[in-house]
Design a protein around this motif. Sequence first.
Motif, mmCIF file in Angstrom:
data_model
loop_
_atom_site.group_PDB
_atom_site.id
_atom_site.type_symbol
_atom_site.label_atom_id
_atom_site.label_comp_id
_atom_site.label_asym_id
_atom_site.label_seq_id
_atom_site.Cartn_x
_atom_site.Cartn_y
_atom_site.Cartn_z
ATOM 1 N N ASP A 156 0.821 -1.208 0.000
ATOM 2 C CA ASP A 156 0.000 0.000 0.000
ATOM 3 C C ASP A 156 0.853 1.256 0.000
ATOM 4 O O ASP A 156 1.853 1.348 0.734
ATOM 5 N N HIS A 157 0.445 2.225 -0.801
ATOM 6 C CA HIS A 157 1.057 3.553 -0.754
ATOM 7 C C HIS A 157 0.215 4.424 0.175
ATOM 8 O O HIS A 157 -0.581 5.252 -0.251
ATOM 9 N N THR A 158 0.402 4.211 1.467
ATOM 10 C CA THR A 158 -0.345 4.950 2.485
ATOM 11 C C THR A 158 0.602 5.433 3.573
ATOM 12 O O THR A 158 1.675 4.856 3.789
ATOM 13 N N LEU A 159 0.168 6.472 4.276
ATOM 14 C CA LEU A 159 0.938 6.969 5.409
ATOM 15 C C LEU A 159 1.080 5.891 6.466
ATOM 16 O O LEU A 159 2.157 5.702 7.051
ATOM 17 N N LEU A 160 0.013 5.146 6.681
ATOM 18 C CA LEU A 160 0.049 4.111 7.699
ATOM 19 C C LEU A 160 1.052 3.014 7.358
ATOM 20 O O LEU A 160 1.797 2.545 8.225
ATOM 21 N N GLU A 162 3.743 3.351 5.649
ATOM 22 C CA GLU A 162 5.074 3.902 5.902
ATOM 23 C C GLU A 162 5.402 3.868 7.393
ATOM 24 O O GLU A 162 6.530 3.563 7.788
ATOM 25 N N LEU A 163 4.401 4.155 8.238
ATOM 26 C CA LEU A 163 4.623 4.121 9.684
ATOM 27 C C LEU A 163 4.859 2.692 10.168
ATOM 28 O O LEU A 163 5.680 2.460 11.059
ATOM 29 N N VAL A 164 4.150 1.737 9.570
ATOM 30 C CA VAL A 164 4.385 0.334 9.915
ATOM 31 C C VAL A 164 5.798 -0.073 9.499
ATOM 32 O O VAL A 164 6.533 -0.707 10.262
ATOM 33 N N ASP A 165 6.190 0.330 8.286
ATOM 34 C CA ASP A 165 7.524 -0.023 7.790
ATOM 35 C C ASP A 165 8.620 0.551 8.675
ATOM 36 O O ASP A 165 9.701 -0.042 8.799
ATOM 37 N N ARG A 166 8.339 1.697 9.282
ATOM 38 C CA ARG A 166 9.338 2.346 10.139
ATOM 39 C C ARG A 166 9.241 1.892 11.595
ATOM 40 O O ARG A 166 9.992 2.385 12.444
ATOM 41 N N GLY A 167 8.313 0.979 11.896
ATOM 42 C CA GLY A 167 8.235 0.408 13.230
ATOM 43 C C GLY A 167 7.372 1.163 14.218
ATOM 44 O O GLY A 167 7.359 0.822 15.409
ATOM 45 N N PHE A 168 6.598 2.144 13.766
ATOM 46 C CA PHE A 168 5.746 2.899 14.677
ATOM 47 C C PHE A 168 4.466 2.142 15.035
ATOM 48 O O PHE A 168 3.845 2.418 16.052
ATOM 49 N N TYR A 169 4.016 1.254 14.159
ATOM 50 C CA TYR A 169 2.823 0.453 14.391
ATOM 51 C C TYR A 169 3.138 -1.004 14.101
ATOM 52 O O TYR A 169 3.977 -1.315 13.249
ATOM 53 N N TYR A 171 1.208 -4.540 12.636
ATOM 54 C CA TYR A 171 0.166 -4.727 11.631
ATOM 55 C C TYR A 171 -1.216 -4.651 12.267
ATOM 56 O O TYR A 171 -2.131 -4.010 11.736
ATOM 57 N N GLU A 172 -1.400 -5.296 13.424
ATOM 58 C CA GLU A 172 -2.716 -5.289 14.072
ATOM 59 C C GLU A 172 -3.087 -3.899 14.546
ATOM 60 O O GLU A 172 -4.252 -3.489 14.458
ATOM 61 N N GLU A 173 -2.130 -3.159 15.094
ATOM 62 C CA GLU A 173 -2.415 -1.778 15.485
ATOM 63 C C GLU A 173 -2.805 -0.939 14.279
ATOM 64 O O GLU A 173 -3.682 -0.083 14.366
ATOM 65 N N ALA A 174 -2.165 -1.218 13.157
ATOM 66 C CA ALA A 174 -2.445 -0.457 11.951
ATOM 67 C C ALA A 174 -3.885 -0.649 11.490
ATOM 68 O O ALA A 174 -4.545 0.292 11.036
ATOM 69 N N ARG A 175 -4.394 -1.875 11.613
ATOM 70 C CA ARG A 175 -5.770 -2.150 11.174
ATOM 71 C C ARG A 175 -6.788 -1.361 11.981
ATOM 72 O O ARG A 175 -7.904 -1.103 11.505
ATOM 73 N N GLN A 176 -6.444 -0.964 13.198
ATOM 74 C CA GLN A 176 -7.382 -0.229 14.048
ATOM 75 C C GLN A 176 -7.244 1.285 13.921
ATOM 76 O O GLN A 176 -8.014 2.030 14.521
#
Length: 281
Positions: A156-160, A162-169, A171-176
């Motif tokens: 996905d080309h999404t901000l989220l 990118e944040l997952v890729d950088r370790g801020f979220y 995958y499960e946190e991202a879905r919420q």
Amino acid sequence: MAGGGKRRPDLSEALEIVERTDVGRRRDHNEDCVGSDAAHGIAALADGMGGHNAGEVASGMAIESVLRDLPERLDTLVEAEENGQAWAPESLVAGNVLEQSNRAIHEAASNQPQYQGMGTTVVVAVFYDDRLTIAHVGDSRVYRLRDGALEQLTRDHTLLQELVDRGFYTYEEARQSLNRNIVTRALGVEPEVKVDLQEEIALPGDLYLLCSDGLNDMLDDEVIRLTLTQFGANLDEAADRLVDRANEQGGADNISVVLVRVVKSYSSRQSWFRRIVDWFQ
């Protein structure tokens, strides 16, 4: 035909394709658009964005350009020896068609006030020579079901993301997250766009799913896998079930799916790539 190449094979007997698009339960109009050309091995899906009807204009422009320009460009390719480039000619053509579509959508948005700010995600699958090229921009996805295992092939080309890729979220946190649908790339937003390309081996029995986020936001990957596994013998029923289940979970957005089953091998030449495919089988 340019260069005296042989006529490209008709893939309509090698591929089975079905399309569905649904407004969902919470929207009053549908900004998604889908299309396919089985003979040329093309499946495409776009999810528009923008005020008033601008989103559906953008997605419609994207799919129209793909179905108009991509077959013509594919037919002019010389079907012959490997060209020594990093990408297959089909991949380069698919990327170029989306770049041209981006410029057309951006120009329309710039010159017509009612379309200001419009854009669209897009994902295109091109099947050729027992291969598959995926060209995509945005967060519409391609999944592959092979031997009962479901794999998301696009990123996905999404901000989220990118944040997952950088370790801020996780995958499960991202879905919420409430911000999971902020796209970082789309057709029409800027004068130029980077199109992601990838190439895959396609095997008989593979089932490919192109979908807008109205599906995968409502259904997690395991529900998608189970639905495709249970109903995949009938692609029409499988597509209907996916849309129905997304609506049953709330139908918060437009829901679109394109399903493509590889019925049989569609190699157009005996090449080093054909030998690799034979080895996998």
